[in-house]
Motif scaffolding. Structure first.
Motif, PDB file in Angstrom:
ATOM      1  N   MET A   1       2.153  21.735  31.898  1.00 60.82           N
ATOM      2  CA  MET A   1       3.273  22.051  31.025  1.00 60.82           C
ATOM      3  C   MET A   1       4.294  20.925  31.124  1.00 60.82           C
ATOM      4  N   LYS A   2       4.908  20.608  29.995  1.00 59.12           N
ATOM      5  CA  LYS A   2       5.910  19.542  29.939  1.00 59.12           C
ATOM      6  C   LYS A   2       7.149  20.041  29.203  1.00 59.12           C
ATOM      7  N   LEU A   3       8.271  19.409  29.495  1.00 62.46           N
ATOM      8  CA  LEU A   3       9.515  19.639  28.776  1.00 62.46           C
ATOM      9  C   LEU A   3       9.860  18.335  28.070  1.00 62.46           C
ATOM     10  N   ILE A   4       9.984  18.411  26.756  1.00 66.87           N
ATOM     11  CA  ILE A   4      10.389  17.254  25.959  1.00 66.87           C
ATOM     12  C   ILE A   4      11.870  17.439  25.646  1.00 66.87           C
ATOM     13  N   ILE A   5      12.662  16.441  25.974  1.00 67.10           N
ATOM     14  CA  ILE A   5      14.081  16.422  25.605  1.00 67.10           C
ATOM     15  C   ILE A   5      14.232  15.295  24.595  1.00 67.10           C
ATOM     16  N   ALA A   6      14.615  15.661  23.372  1.00 61.20           N
ATOM     17  CA  ALA A   6      14.754  14.671  22.303  1.00 61.20           C
ATOM     18  C   ALA A   6      16.183  14.692  21.784  1.00 61.20           C
ATOM     19  N   VAL A   7      16.847  13.550  21.862  1.00 61.89           N
ATOM     20  CA  VAL A   7      18.204  13.408  21.341  1.00 61.89           C
ATOM     21  C   VAL A   7      18.094  12.704  19.999  1.00 61.89           C
ATOM     22  N   VAL A   8      18.520  13.414  18.932  1.00 54.64           N
ATOM     23  CA  VAL A   8      18.372  12.879  17.581  1.00 54.64           C
ATOM     24  C   VAL A   8      19.711  12.912  16.867  1.00 54.64           C
ATOM     25  N   GLN A   9      19.837  12.106  15.829  1.00 53.32           N
ATOM     26  CA  GLN A   9      21.064  12.084  15.046  1.00 53.32           C
ATOM     27  C   GLN A   9      21.152  13.361  14.214  1.00 53.32           C
ATOM     28  N   ASP A  10      22.354  13.866  14.020  1.00 51.83           N
ATOM     29  CA  ASP A  10      22.547  15.121  13.289  1.00 51.83           C
ATOM     30  C   ASP A  10      21.870  15.122  11.912  1.00 51.83           C
ATOM     31  N   GLN A  11      21.832  13.977  11.242  1.00 57.14           N
ATOM     32  CA  GLN A  11      21.225  13.904   9.910  1.00 57.14           C
ATOM     33  C   GLN A  11      19.737  14.254   9.940  1.00 57.14           C
ATOM     34  N   ASP A  12      19.083  14.079  11.081  1.00 59.18           N
ATOM     35  CA  ASP A  12      17.648  14.353  11.199  1.00 59.18           C
ATOM     36  C   ASP A  12      17.360  15.732  11.783  1.00 59.18           C
ATOM     37  N   SER A  13      18.383  16.418  12.227  1.00 55.70           N
ATOM     38  CA  SER A  13      18.219  17.649  12.983  1.00 55.70           C
ATOM     39  C   SER A  13      17.497  18.751  12.213  1.00 55.70           C
ATOM     40  N   ASN A  14      17.952  19.069  11.014  1.00 54.80           N
ATOM     41  CA  ASN A  14      17.335  20.160  10.255  1.00 54.80           C
ATOM     42  C   ASN A  14      15.896  19.859   9.871  1.00 54.80           C
TER      43      ASN A  14
END
Length: 109
Positions: free
Chosen positions: A1-14
């Motif tokens: 099992m893995k945990l992915i933490i992805a920080v993205v710009q708000d424009q790409d969030s939805n």
């Protein structure tokens, strides 16, 4: 099992959120702020099995794009502000910063 933490710009969030749901990934979204431009980001926490890591990373890559943005530089501290003319500077923003971490134990109550 893995945990992915992805920080993205708000424009790409939805767009990313919809793509993850469409591909049966569960994710938790957290509002966050970037340190460089002090702009809004969204941090996704995605728990998944090891065999689905590549698919999750592909979805993130397909839905989070880099873009150019004009930003006004901050005036110099302690300098002569009278002669300072802030010209906008074009910087690359967006994309995704992704961390993949091993999970020792997972529980769902």
């Amino acid at each position: 099992m893995k945990l992915i933490i992805a920080v993205v710009q708000d424009q790409d969030s939805n767009r990313l959120s919809k793509a993850l749901v469409d591909n049966n990934f569960r994710a938790t979204k957290l509002a966050s702020t970037g340190g460089f431009l002090k702009s809004g980001n969204t941090t996704f926490m995605i728990g998944t099995e090891d065999i689905r890591i590549d698919r999750a990373l592909q979805i993130i890559k397909e839905n989070c794009r880099s873009r150019e943005q004009l930003v006004a530089p901050v005036s110099p501290m302690g300098g002569n502000a009278d002669s300072y003319v802030p010209y906008p500077v074009e910087v690359e923003v967006g994309g995704a910063t992704v961390f993949v971490l091993p999970i020792e134990q997972y529980m769902h109550f």
